[in-house]
Each structure stands twice: as structure tokens, then as C-alpha cells.
Design a protein around this motif. Structure first.
Motif, PDB file in Angstrom:
ATOM      1  N   ARG A 219     -68.815 -12.743  27.562  1.00 19.34           N
ATOM      2  CA  ARG A 219     -68.809 -12.904  29.024  1.00 19.34           C
ATOM      3  C   ARG A 219     -69.650 -14.108  29.440  1.00 19.34           C
ATOM      4  O   ARG A 219     -69.275 -14.858  30.342  1.00 19.34           O
TER       5      ARG A 219
ATOM      6  N   GLU B  93     -67.472  -4.252  31.658  1.00 22.15           N
ATOM      7  CA  GLU B  93     -67.892  -3.123  32.489  1.00 22.15           C
ATOM      8  C   GLU B  93     -67.504  -1.800  31.856  1.00 22.15           C
ATOM      9  O   GLU B  93     -68.250  -0.819  31.947  1.00 22.15           O
ATOM     10  N   TRP B  94     -66.353  -1.774  31.212  1.00 17.94           N
ATOM     11  CA  TRP B  94     -65.890  -0.550  30.546  1.00 17.94           C
ATOM     12  C   TRP B  94     -66.876  -0.105  29.462  1.00 17.94           C
ATOM     13  O   TRP B  94     -67.164   1.080  29.329  1.00 17.94           O
TER      14      TRP B  94
ATOM     15  N   THR C 118     -64.379  -9.369  32.205  1.00 21.54           N
ATOM     16  CA  THR C 118     -65.315  -8.629  33.053  1.00 21.54           C
ATOM     17  C   THR C 118     -64.969  -7.149  33.055  1.00 21.54           C
ATOM     18  O   THR C 118     -65.852  -6.289  32.956  1.00 21.54           O
ATOM     19  N   SER C 119     -63.697  -6.834  33.162  1.00 23.66           N
ATOM     20  CA  SER C 119     -63.265  -5.445  33.133  1.00 23.66           C
ATOM     21  C   SER C 119     -63.643  -4.773  31.823  1.00 23.66           C
ATOM     22  O   SER C 119     -64.137  -3.646  31.809  1.00 23.66           O
TER      23      SER C 119
ATOM     24  N   GLU D  63     -61.453 -12.189  34.548  1.00 22.35           N
ATOM     25  CA  GLU D  63     -61.207 -10.865  35.122  1.00 22.35           C
ATOM     26  C   GLU D  63     -61.028  -9.825  34.026  1.00 22.35           C
ATOM     27  O   GLU D  63     -61.613  -8.735  34.067  1.00 22.35           O
ATOM     28  N   THR D  64     -60.234 -10.161  33.021  1.00 22.94           N
ATOM     29  CA  THR D  64     -59.997  -9.235  31.922  1.00 22.94           C
ATOM     30  C   THR D  64     -61.278  -8.970  31.150  1.00 22.94           C
ATOM     31  O   THR D  64     -61.596  -7.827  30.807  1.00 22.94           O
TER      32      THR D  64
ATOM     33  N   ARG E 143     -57.503   8.002  34.232  1.00 23.08           N
ATOM     34  CA  ARG E 143     -56.305   7.270  34.652  1.00 23.08           C
ATOM     35  C   ARG E 143     -55.059   8.144  34.614  1.00 23.08           C
ATOM     36  O   ARG E 143     -54.060   7.843  35.267  1.00 23.08           O
TER      37      ARG E 143
END
Length: 395
Positions: free
Chosen positions: A375, A390-391, A386-387, A383-384, A68
Motif C-alpha cells: 500500500r 483494510e480486510w 486499499t480494500s 482502490e483494490t 456478504r
């Protein structure tokens, strides 16, 4: 080491520093990243480039992936795994290293101390990049040193192996971790330091955790306690106390309530005799004891989980504790909260753990398990969550 170009990197660092919750000053970022304050200022102003190691340290402190901060970079997760073969090669030649330079002993001491600092700060990419060469150099130093220096170099090898083991164990290379621990056990007697030997017994418990051999692990720690020096000096008190803390946790995993309570109590008596600090590479003192109260409660589960919530309700780990230990507190607290039906609180604790030590949090198996459970429950913003899932590769 290649330095990245000036300009955009510094602006991105300044941006993420200003939006981190809570916002970080340049001084706070410098302390968290173990980078000089002047260096941070120059980087943000675009007056100097950023080396790979410095960028990764800053990203860890900010709780973001280095990608990032500079879009042409791969993830820290990938870079650590890519470095593991070099670490394996370095220890394969422990008794027959190749020819090469050896720095003066005081420089080797400094390098080993710095690696230990990275370990406590959960800066695993730095360790993965630097330790293969350092381990090879220490092996050369040990083979060629005069007799008067061999004991100290053996001690440096033990400490460096421990830093390397942190990477191997946290990133799931359990066979490599076991080999590193065996090398620690080989080198420790050569150092002729009973406290160093006791610290190796503390680390060796990882192999029992990994194998879920909690009963044998508890017996091994109790044997180490019997062999450890009596607690007279601060170092002796702290090393013995750390062994008791470790024994309490593994006793909890073995569901041996009596042993868990007994060892935690012994650790408490010792923790009240020394200030919080890092002794022989392990944090110990009153704050570390509270963190282990939570760990033991979570290990015991069932009715004991409430104790973890009680501790967290009246106390939070101070910012000067090692990042790895602080993030571990919130990871364990998140599990206790999840088991108690506090899903939203659990997710908040996981996010705090991530901000403190991203690499440690991402690689922790409990984080992946609990994020996956959260989850499925859909108890946080989808959304948060899920992010986050995935991280950390939660499935």
C-alpha cells in the motif's frame, strides 16, 4: 443449530460462485466447502435453509466473508475471537470435566476426524464453534472409559487439541495455543503411540516460532527425530519427513544454512518414498516438499529468495492439497516477490491465497505486513489494494 431462512442466501451463493475467478461449479464448491453436492443445489434453489456452520464453510470456499451472503451476520474474525473464551474454559477442566453425555467411541472418532478436516481446510469458525463441547466430551470419556479404551481416547484428545490449537495460534491467542500444546504433550504418552508423540513435536514448534527462539526450536526437533521410530512403513516415513521439513524451516529462520539444507535434503529423500497425503494430521509428500522449499528459501532470505521464485515459476500446488498449505505457499511466495521488487506479482499472490483460504490469509501476520508495504509503495490499483489492506487490518 439455527438455520437461516430460505431465499436470498441461496441466490447470493449462486452469484458469488459464478463470479469467483476462476468460476466454480456447484460440484467444486461442494468439495471446497466439505458440504454435500445435493445440499449446495438445494440451498441455491431456495429449497432448504443454511446452518451457521454450513454458511461459513461455503463463504470460506468462495473467499468471501459470510456477511456478504447474509447481511445480518458479523464477520468470521469476530466470531472466532468471541469463541476463544469457551475454548479456554473447556481445556481448563481437562482433568475434572463436568458431568454430561458421552457418545459412543465410534462417534467420537468421527467428530475428531471431521475437526481435523476443518483444520486442513482452514475453516476456523467451525472449529471454534464445535471444539469446546467436543473437548469437554472427550475429557469426560477419558475419565470414565474402561482401561482398554483409554489409550485410544487419549489419542483422540491429542488430535482434537491440535485442531483447537490451529484456531488459537492463527488468531494470535498464543498463551492459549501454548496451553493446548502442553495438553497434547500430556496426553500423547497416554496414547502409547510414538508416531503421535512425534507429530506433537511437529506442532510444538509453533511455540518456538512465536518466541523467535529458533535455535532451541531446531534442537527440540532434532531430539524428536532421534526419538522417532525408524522409517520403515509409509506412516513412519511421512512422520519423520514432516519433522525434517519443519526443522528445515526453523533452521532457515535461525539463519543456519547448513542445517536448513541438510534437513530439506533428508525430507526430500523421504518424500520420494510415499505418495502425497495427510499422515498423522500433517500433509507430506513431493508436493509438500516443494512448498517447504519455498518456505525455507524465504526463511533464509537474501540470495536464497531467488529459489522461491524458481520453484513457483515451474510449479503450482495442486488443488487437492489442503487449503491451509496451499494458501501458505502463496503467502510465502508473495513475500519473496515483494523482496525481489515484483510488487504487482506479490499482490496477485496474496489475492490467490485469500481465494484459497480467506481466514488463514487474513490472520497471517506476513499478509498484514506485506499488504501494508504494498500500500505504501502504491504499486497496485489503489482502490483494490486499499480494500485488501483494510480486510486484513494492515496498518
Amino acid at each position: 443449530m439455527t438455520a437461516l431462512a430460505h431465499g436470498g442466501v441461496g441466490r447470493r451463493i449462486a452469484y458469488y460462485r459464478s463470479v469467483v475467478r476462476p468460476k466454480m461449479t456447484q460440484k467444486q464448491l461442494a468439495a471446497a466447502a466439505c458440504v454435500a453436492l445435493g445440499t449446495i443445489r438445494k440451498i441455491e434453489r431456495g429449497e432448504r435453509g443454511v446452518t451457521d456452520a454450513t454458511l461459513e464453510a461455503i463463504a470460506d470456499a468462495l473467499g468471501v466473508d459470510p456477511a456478504r451472503l447474509r447481511t445480518d451476520r458479523g464477520s468470521a474474525h469476530t466470531r472466532v475471537h468471541d469463541a476463544l473464551p469457551a475454548l479456554s474454559d473447556a481445556i481448563a477442566a481437562y482433568d475434572g470435566p463436568d458431568d454430561g453425555p458421552v457418545r459412543p467411541l465410534h462417534d467420537l472418532r468421527t467428530a475428531v476426524v471431521e475437526a481435523a478436516r476443518w483444520r486442513l481446510a482452514a475453516q476456523y469458525t467451525r472449529i471454534a464453534r464445535q471444539l469446546p463441547d467436543l473437548l469437554m466430551e472427550l475429557a469426560r470419556a477419558y475419565q470414565t472409559a474402561p482401561a482398554v479404551e483409554r489409550a485410544e481416547i487419549a489419542g483422540l484428545l491429542v488430535r482434537a487439541y491440535r485442531s483447537a490449537d490451529a484456531v488459537a495460534y492463527k488468531f494470535g491467542a498464543r498463551d492459549l495455543s501454548a496451553r493446548l500444546i502442553e495438553l497434547m504433550r500430556w496426553a500423547a504418552p497416554e496414547a502409547a503411540d510414538p508416531l503421535l508423540t512425534a507429530s506433537v513435536a511437529y506442532v510444538r514448534t509453533e511455540t518456538f516460532f512465536a518466541a523467535r527462539a529458533h535455535g532451541p526450536g531446531l534442537r527440540a526437533l532434532e531430539m524428536a527425530l532421534a526419538a522417532a521410530p525408524l522409517p520403515r512403513t509409509a506412516m513412519e516415513i511421512a512422520v519423520r519427513g514432516a519433522l525434517h521439513m519443519r526443522a528445515a524451516v526453523i533452521a532457515g529462520r535461525a539463519h543456519d544454512v547448513s542445517a536448513a539444507v541438510s534437513h530439506l535434503s533428508e525430507a526430500g529423500v523421504l518424500a520420494n518414498q510415499v505418495p502425497e497425503g495427510v499422515y498423522y494430521g500433517t500433509a507430506f509428500g513431493p508436493d509438500s516438499l516443494r512448498i517447504h522449499e519455498v518456505s525455507v528459501a524465504v526463511s533464509l532470505g537474501d540470495d536464497h529468495t531467488a529459489r522461491a521464485l524458481d520453484v513457483a515459476g515451474e510449479w503450482k500446488p495442486p488443488a487437492d492439497l489442503p487449503a491451509e498449505r496451499r494458501s501458505g505457499f502463496y503467502i510465502e511466495l508473495a513475500r519473496a516477490q515483494l523482496w525481489s521488487g515484483l510488487a504487482d506479482d506479490s499482490f496477485e499472490s496474496l489475492k490467490v491465497a485469500r481465494r484459497i483460504a480467506p481466514q488463514h490469509t487474513r490472520e497471517h501476520p506476513w499478509v498484514r505486513e506485506d499488504a501494508a508495504t504494498l500500500r505504501r509503495l502504491k504499486r497496485a490499483d489503489s482502490e483494490t489494494l486499499t480494500s485488501f489492506a483494510e480486510w486484513c487490518a494492515a496498518t
